[in-house]
Enzyme design. Structure first.
Site, PDB file in Angstrom:
ATOM      1  N   LEU A  26      -0.377  -7.561  14.655  1.00  0.00           N
ATOM      2  CA  LEU A  26       0.568  -7.968  13.406  1.00  0.00           C
ATOM      3  C   LEU A  26       0.298  -9.285  12.803  1.00  0.00           C
ATOM      4  O   LEU A  26       0.580  -9.370  11.528  1.00  0.00           O
ATOM      5  CB  LEU A  26       2.325  -7.856  13.814  1.00  0.00           C
ATOM      6  N   GLY A  29      -1.447 -16.774  14.566  1.00  0.00           N
ATOM      7  CA  GLY A  29      -1.258 -18.166  14.399  1.00  0.00           C
ATOM      8  C   GLY A  29      -2.044 -19.332  15.210  1.00  0.00           C
ATOM      9  O   GLY A  29      -2.772 -18.893  15.851  1.00  0.00           O
ATOM     10  N   MET A  31      -1.169 -20.776  17.712  1.00  0.00           N
ATOM     11  CA  MET A  31      -0.865 -21.019  19.066  1.00  0.00           C
ATOM     12  C   MET A  31      -1.190 -19.523  19.589  1.00  0.00           C
ATOM     13  O   MET A  31      -1.694 -19.447  20.830  1.00  0.00           O
ATOM     14  CB  MET A  31       0.507 -21.110  19.326  1.00  0.00           C
ATOM     15  N   VAL A  34       0.484 -12.006  17.802  1.00  0.00           N
ATOM     16  CA  VAL A  34       1.386 -11.003  17.812  1.00  0.00           C
ATOM     17  C   VAL A  34       0.886  -9.550  17.667  1.00  0.00           C
ATOM     18  O   VAL A  34       0.315  -9.413  16.782  1.00  0.00           O
ATOM     19  CB  VAL A  34       2.483 -11.300  16.870  1.00  0.00           C
ATOM     20  N   ASP A 146      12.616 -26.120  13.730  1.00  0.00           N
ATOM     21  CA  ASP A 146      11.413 -25.659  12.866  1.00  0.00           C
ATOM     22  C   ASP A 146      11.948 -24.577  11.765  1.00  0.00           C
ATOM     23  O   ASP A 146      11.226 -23.533  11.494  1.00  0.00           O
ATOM     24  CB  ASP A 146      10.269 -24.923  13.632  1.00  0.00           C
TER      25      ASP A 146
END
Length: 464
Positions: A26, A29, A31, A34, A146
Site C-alpha cells: 500500500l 515510508g 521506517m 505497509v 505528529d
C-alpha cells in the site's frame, strides 16, 4: 491505513507474515512498509505495517521494535470511529508488524498538496472529526505528537481517521522520551522544538496548522528549511488566514490565531473548547452554503453580492462601496482569476475590491488577488494579463455573430471559468469543435452550467 494503492503489487520474499497473507503493497515510508493483507482466522482484510528489513538488521532493532509497540499500545487502547483501529502486534526473526484497520480512501495531504483552500464546509467538517479523535485520545492519556495531513485519512464516506501513533506519548508508558524533539517541523508546536514535555495542547497547535492550511490554502509556517520553520514557529506571528483567503470571516482569524499561540496556556486548553469557539465563529458571521443537488460546489460567503441592474457597477448589501468600481473593469479580472482558482474568484474579487473601494486602482487590485493563485506560472499569467490597465477596459469581447477563432474560444472559456473553474478551458475547446458559430458555442457553454441562476448570469454576461 490507506487502502488506495496505485503502485504495482509488491510483496516481501515471504508472502506470509505470521498468520497474515500478504496481498500487495500500500505504501512505504522512512521506517517501514505497509501491506494489504488478509487474516484467514476471521476472514478480514487488514493493513499490515512492518519495519523495513534493512533497518531491522541494523543496530536500531530494539528502538524500532519499541516504537512499533508504542504505536500498537497507543492506538490499541483507543477505540473511536475517527481513529484507525489497531488489531494485533507481532514479531518474527527479521521484522515486527502491527495489523490495523484497512481504510479505503486517501490521505488529507493529497487534497492539500494542490495549494488551494478546501471548501469551508468540508474543512470544518473534517476538522470537527479530528477534534473528536484528539479529545478522545487526550482523555485516555494519549498525545499523538505528529498530527499532520499525511497522518489523516479520509475514507470514501467522508469520515476522517487519525493514523500513525508511532511517536505518541502514553501517560502510563516509558517507551518514549518526553524530552525528545519528535514530530514533523512544519506542524510542530514550540514546545516540541525546545524538547519540553508536551500534552494535548501541543496536538491542538498542530491541528490548528492543518485547519489553517485547509481554509487558507497555505501553511502558517512555511520556511525553506527546517531551521527557518523553527524560527517562524518560535518567534513570528503568522498572517491572518483571511489575508490568504478573503472569503473567510474575521471571527475565524481570531480563533486560529489563539489556537496558534506560542504559549500553551494561551491556547484553547481542550479539543472541546476549540470546537465550541469554532461553532461560535461560524454561527451568524458567515454561512456555509451548498447549492442545489445538481451543483456540488460549496462556497463560503457573507452575503449575496449582485450586479445592480442598469448601473454598470458592482454593489451588494455587504459591500456597498463597490459602486465605485465599473462592472466592465471587474468582470475580466474575475474571469482571469476564476480560470486559475475556480468559482471562489467571484467572492475574492469583491472582497479585494472593497478593501480599496475609496481609490479604485487596477494594479492594486491585481496585487491583492495574485497571492491566491497557488502556482507560480498561473500567478505570472494572471499578473501579465493586467500589466497594462488598458487590457481590463470596457470591451465585452467579440460579437456573438463573429466567426469562431482561437481568441473567441479563449474569451468564452474565461467567462465560463467564473462558474466552472479551470475545467472551463477544456469544456470550451470541446464544445468549439461542435459549434458552427460563436453564438452556438455560447449556447453550448451555457448548457454546461447546471445551476440555473449561474446559467442565466452567464447568458446575460455573454450577450445571449
Amino acid at each position: 491505513m490507506n487502502a488506495a494503492a496505485t503502485d504495482p503489487p509488491r510483496t516481501p520474499g515471504n508472502t506470509q507474515l505470521g498468520k497474515y497473507r500478504i496481498e500487495s503493497m500500500l505504501g512505504a515510508g522512512a521506517m517501514g512498509i505497509v501491506y494489504r493483507a488478509f487474516d484467514p482466522h476471521i476472514e478480514r482484510h487488514v493493513a499490515l505495517k512492518t519495519i523495513r528489513h534493512e533497518l531491522f538488521e541494523s543496530g536500531e532493532r530494539e528502538s524500532l521494535k519499541a516504537r512499533l509497540r508504542n504505536e500498537a499500545q497507543a492506538a490499541g487502547r483507543l477505540a473511536h470511529p475517527n481513529i484507525v483501529g489497531v488489531y494485533d502486534y507481532g514479531e518474527t526473526a527479521d521484522t515486527a508488524y502491527i495489523a490495523m484497520e484497512l481504510v479505503s480512501g486517501h490521505g488529507l495531504k493529497q487534497w492539500l498538496d494542490a495549494g488551494r483552500p478546501l471548501a469551508a464546509a468540508t474543512a470544518l467538517d473534517w476538522f470537527g472529526q479530528l477534534l473528536a479523535a484528539l479529545g478522545f485520545a487526550h482523555e485516555h492519556g494519549v498525545v499523538h505528537r505528529d498530527i499532520k495531513p499525511a497522518n489523516l485519512l479520509v475514507n470514501a464516506e467522508g469520515r476522517l481517521k487519525v493514523a500513525d501513533f508511532g511517536v505518541a506519548h502514553v501517560a502510563s508508558s516509558t517507551l518514549t522520551l518526553t524530552g525528545a524533539m519528535i514530530g514533523t517541523p512544519s506542524y510542530m508546536s514550540p514546545e516540541q522544538f525546545t524538547g519540553e514535555p508536551v500534552d494535548g495542547r501541543s496536538d491542538l497547535f498542530s491541528a490548528a496548522i492543518v485547519l489553517y492550511q485547509m481554509l487558507a490554502g497555505c501553511r502558517p509556517f512555511a520556511g525553506a528549511s527546517q531551521a527557518e520553520v523553527m524560527r517562524q514557529v518560535m518567534h513570528e506571528t503568522p498572517r491572518m488566514p483571511s489575508a490568504c483567503n478573503p472569503a473567510l470571516p474575521s471571527a475565524l482569524d481570531a480563533v486560529l490565531m489563539r489556537a496558534l499561540s506560542r504559549r500553551p496556556d494561551a491556547r484553547f486548553q481542550t479539543a472541546n473548547a476549540l470546537r465550541r469557539a469554532l461553532d461560535v465563529a461560524t454561527d451568524g458571521t458567515a454561512h456555509i452554503a451548498t447549492t442545489a443537488a445538481e451543483d456540488d460546489r460549496t462556497i463560503l460567503e457573507a452575503q449575496a453580492v449582485t450586479l445592480a441592474s442598469g448601473t454598470g457597477s458592482w454593489r451588494g448589501d455587504s459591500l456597498p462601496s463597490l459602486t465605485m468600481w465599473p462592472a466592465a473593469l471587474l468582470a475580466p479580472v474575475e474571469a482571469q482569476l476564476a480560470a486559475q482558482i475556480g468559482p471562489v474568484a467571484r467572492l475574492l474579487v469583491r472582497r479585494a475590491a472593497a478593501r480599496i473601494a475609496d481609490a479604485p486602482d487596477l494594479p492594486a487590485l491585481v496585487a491583492l488577488l495574485a497571492p491566491h493563485i497557488p502556482s507560480d506560472k498561473g500567478r505570472a499569467q494572471f499578473v501579465a494579463a493586467f500589466a497594462d490597465a488598458s487590457k481590463a477596459g470596457t470591451s465585452r469581447g467579440p460579437s456573438p455573430s463573429s466567426s469562431l477563432g482561437a481568441e473567441d474560444v479563449q474569451a468564452a472559456a474565461l467567462r465560463l471559468a467564473v462558474y466552472l473553474g479551470p475545467i472551463a478551458t477544456i469544456v470550451a475547446k470541446r464544445e468549439a469543435s461542435r459549434a458552427a458559430s460563436l453564438r452556438a458555442l455560447h449556447e453550448r457553454l451555457a448548457a454546461a452550467i447546471s445551476n440555473e441562476a449561474d446559467r442565466a448570469r452567464f447568458e446575460r454576461d455573454i450577450g445571449l
